[in-house]
Motif scaffolding. Structure first.
Motif, short mmCIF file in Angstrom:
data_model
loop_
_atom_site.label_atom_id
_atom_site.label_comp_id
_atom_site.label_asym_id
_atom_site.label_seq_id
_atom_site.Cartn_x
_atom_site.Cartn_y
_atom_site.Cartn_z
N HIS A 180 0.86 -1.23 -0.23
CA HIS A 180 0.35 0.10 -0.11
C HIS A 180 0.90 1.42 -0.14
O HIS A 180 2.45 1.03 0.62
CB HIS A 180 -0.68 -0.32 1.32
N ASP A 181 0.27 1.80 -0.39
CA ASP A 181 1.18 3.60 -0.47
C ASP A 181 0.21 4.68 0.78
O ASP A 181 -1.34 4.42 0.44
CB ASP A 181 1.19 4.36 -2.06
N TYR A 182 0.90 4.29 1.98
CA TYR A 182 -0.43 5.29 2.74
C TYR A 182 -0.07 6.94 2.33
O TYR A 182 -0.47 7.49 3.78
CB TYR A 182 0.16 5.09 4.31
N ASP A 189 0.64 -0.67 -5.29
CA ASP A 189 -0.70 0.82 -5.44
C ASP A 189 0.42 2.42 -5.69
O ASP A 189 0.66 2.12 -5.25
CB ASP A 189 -0.97 1.41 -3.65
N ALA A 194 4.40 6.98 -0.34
CA ALA A 194 5.59 5.74 -0.17
C ALA A 194 6.41 6.33 -2.19
O ALA A 194 5.76 6.57 -2.47
CB ALA A 194 4.49 4.45 -0.57
N ALA A 195 7.80 5.79 -1.34
CA ALA A 195 8.69 6.53 -2.18
C ALA A 195 10.10 4.81 -2.64
O ALA A 195 11.43 5.39 -1.58
CB ALA A 195 9.33 7.45 -2.23
N LYS A 253 8.10 2.07 -7.23
CA LYS A 253 7.29 1.61 -6.55
C LYS A 253 7.22 -0.21 -7.11
O LYS A 253 7.10 -0.99 -6.96
CB LYS A 253 5.79 2.44 -6.28
N TYR A 255 -5.11 0.44 -8.67
CA TYR A 255 -5.80 1.68 -8.61
C TYR A 255 -6.95 2.43 -8.62
O TYR A 255 -7.93 1.38 -9.66
CB TYR A 255 -4.98 2.90 -10.31
N GLY A 262 -2.05 4.51 -6.57
CA GLY A 262 -3.34 6.27 -6.31
C GLY A 262 -4.26 6.35 -7.26
O GLY A 262 -4.77 4.64 -7.67
N ARG A 308 6.95 8.20 -9.23
CA ARG A 308 7.25 6.90 -7.91
C ARG A 308 6.60 5.40 -8.65
O ARG A 308 6.55 4.48 -8.37
CB ARG A 308 6.19 7.05 -7.50
N ASP A 309 5.68 6.00 -9.96
CA ASP A 309 5.27 4.74 -10.32
C ASP A 309 5.97 3.49 -10.64
O ASP A 309 6.40 2.55 -10.07
CB ASP A 309 4.40 4.70 -11.76
#
Length: 363
Positions: free
Chosen positions: A12-14, A243, A17-18, A141, A157, A245, A137-138
């Protein structure tokens, strides 16, 4: 916001996230057709990639000969280690014909050609060029899990734009079809396929070994077929979903030769082939009806979700789509997949040589 785990590891991206990722050891494959030429979304994707310093960006291009020179000139304007693989040239066609691999053209075939060339990098990232919400960041990630315990990652997403729920082919076809199968079959492959939060996303990453092992659909169904192949190659414990987004990109109509109805046939074929290859024997006499019943239940849930958020939602149109998709709940047709590069009767070097000769001939 939630933190639920699925049958596949869910990262997950809370909010920020990087993760560290091996971007410099990865080839990023970005398939394009003539419609991407100088488009704002593609411009944004390539400009963003230029800030990441990947090992290489590989663009498998499907375009007519008269459009290719201008397309290549446009691509040369980006500060990237970028290679164009022209997939529509005559020498490439002759090469595939001589190898017994002539057949339907489409995004899947373009990606397959690119995977052969990309797999000399340690890692391969694959994503489309039409994302208007592309984030720097995609790619990191998608790649970060490959530096740890995983061999294949899938992006997911929310398809929410302008006060509407999109992702219709996933919401109204893939998701309820997997659920209808799971009601009758206790099978690991269905638990796996049902765990993906957006199985039709085009964004994924893999090790070079996985890239060389994939059998690839020629046209529609690429994304689902890749999930089935990843399961065959590395199992559920080798796969993670990541994730990304919110995503905004092109929407298709339901009808027409490139519409969602046409796409559903390819998605259904790839999905049901993966299920059958894993040992499930669907009852095709009852499955279409059970699919419709399940899809209508899902649609009611999505209608309530839309109302809860004050979104526009056309329930009648969605039920019409379900009836359209019902026609795609049929046994898989003849297997026209392209072979894994590990087993292919030609080499990536052959492809590069043919494609470069085609480019030289028209530039």
């Amino acid at each position: 916001m939630e933190y639920t785990q699925e049958r596949v590891a869910t990262l997950h991206d809370y909010g920020a996230a990087a993760p560290d990722a091996p971007v410099g050891r990865a080839t990023v494959v970005v398939p394009m057709t003539e419609r991407e030429y100088a488009g704002l979304a593609a411009e944004g994707v390539l400009s963003t990639l230029a800030t990441l310093d990947p090992e290489r960006v590989l663009v498998p291009l499907r375009a007519s000969a008269e459009r290719v020179p201008a397309f290549c000139e446009w691509l040369d304007g980006f500060d990237l280690p970028l290679e164009v693989l022209w997939c529509s040239g005559p020498r490439v066609a002759d090469l595939l014909d001589a190898a017994g691999l002539d057949g339907a053209t489409g995004k899947g075939r373009d990606v397959w050609l690119a995977l052969g060339l990309a797999a000399n990098s340690a890692h391969v990232v694959l994503h489309d060029a039409d994302a208007e919400s592309y984030d720097e960041r995609d790619v990191p990630k998608l790649l970060a899990p490959l530096a740890g315990d995983f061999d294949f990652t899938k992006g997911y997403y929310a398809r929410v734009e302008s006060g509407r729920l999109y992702g219709r082919l996933f919401r109204l076809f893939y998701e309820p079809l997997v659920a209808a199968l799971a009601e009758r079959h206790d099978a690991a492959i269905l638990d796996y396929l049902g765990a993906f939060r957006y199985a039709l996303a085009g964004e994924c990453a893999m090790t070079a070994d996985v890239a060389r092992s994939l059998r690839v659909q020629r046209r529609w169904g690429l994304e689902v077929g890749t999930l089935g192949e990843a399961h065959r190659a590395v199992g559920v414990d080798g796969v993670a979903q990541v994730d990304l987004g919110f995503y905004e990109h092109d929407h298709r109509s339901v009808s027409g030769p490139t519409g969602l109805g046409d796409m559903s046939a390819g998605v259904g074929d790839a999905l049901l082939r993966a299920v059958e290859e894993a040992g499930v024997d669907p009852d095709y006499g009852t499955l279409p009806g059970r699919y419709v019943e399940t899809a209508e239940r899902f649609e009611r849930g999505y209608a309530a979700d839309a109302a809860f958020n004050g979104f526009e939602h056309d329930a009648a149109a969605e039920r019409e789509q379900i009836e359209t998709y019902r026609e795609s709940v049929t046994p898989p047709g003849p297997d026209a997949r392209l072979p894994a590069w590990d087993d292919a009767p030609l080499s990536p070097a052959d492809v590069r040589e043919a494609a470069n000769a085609d480019l030289d001939a028209i530039r």
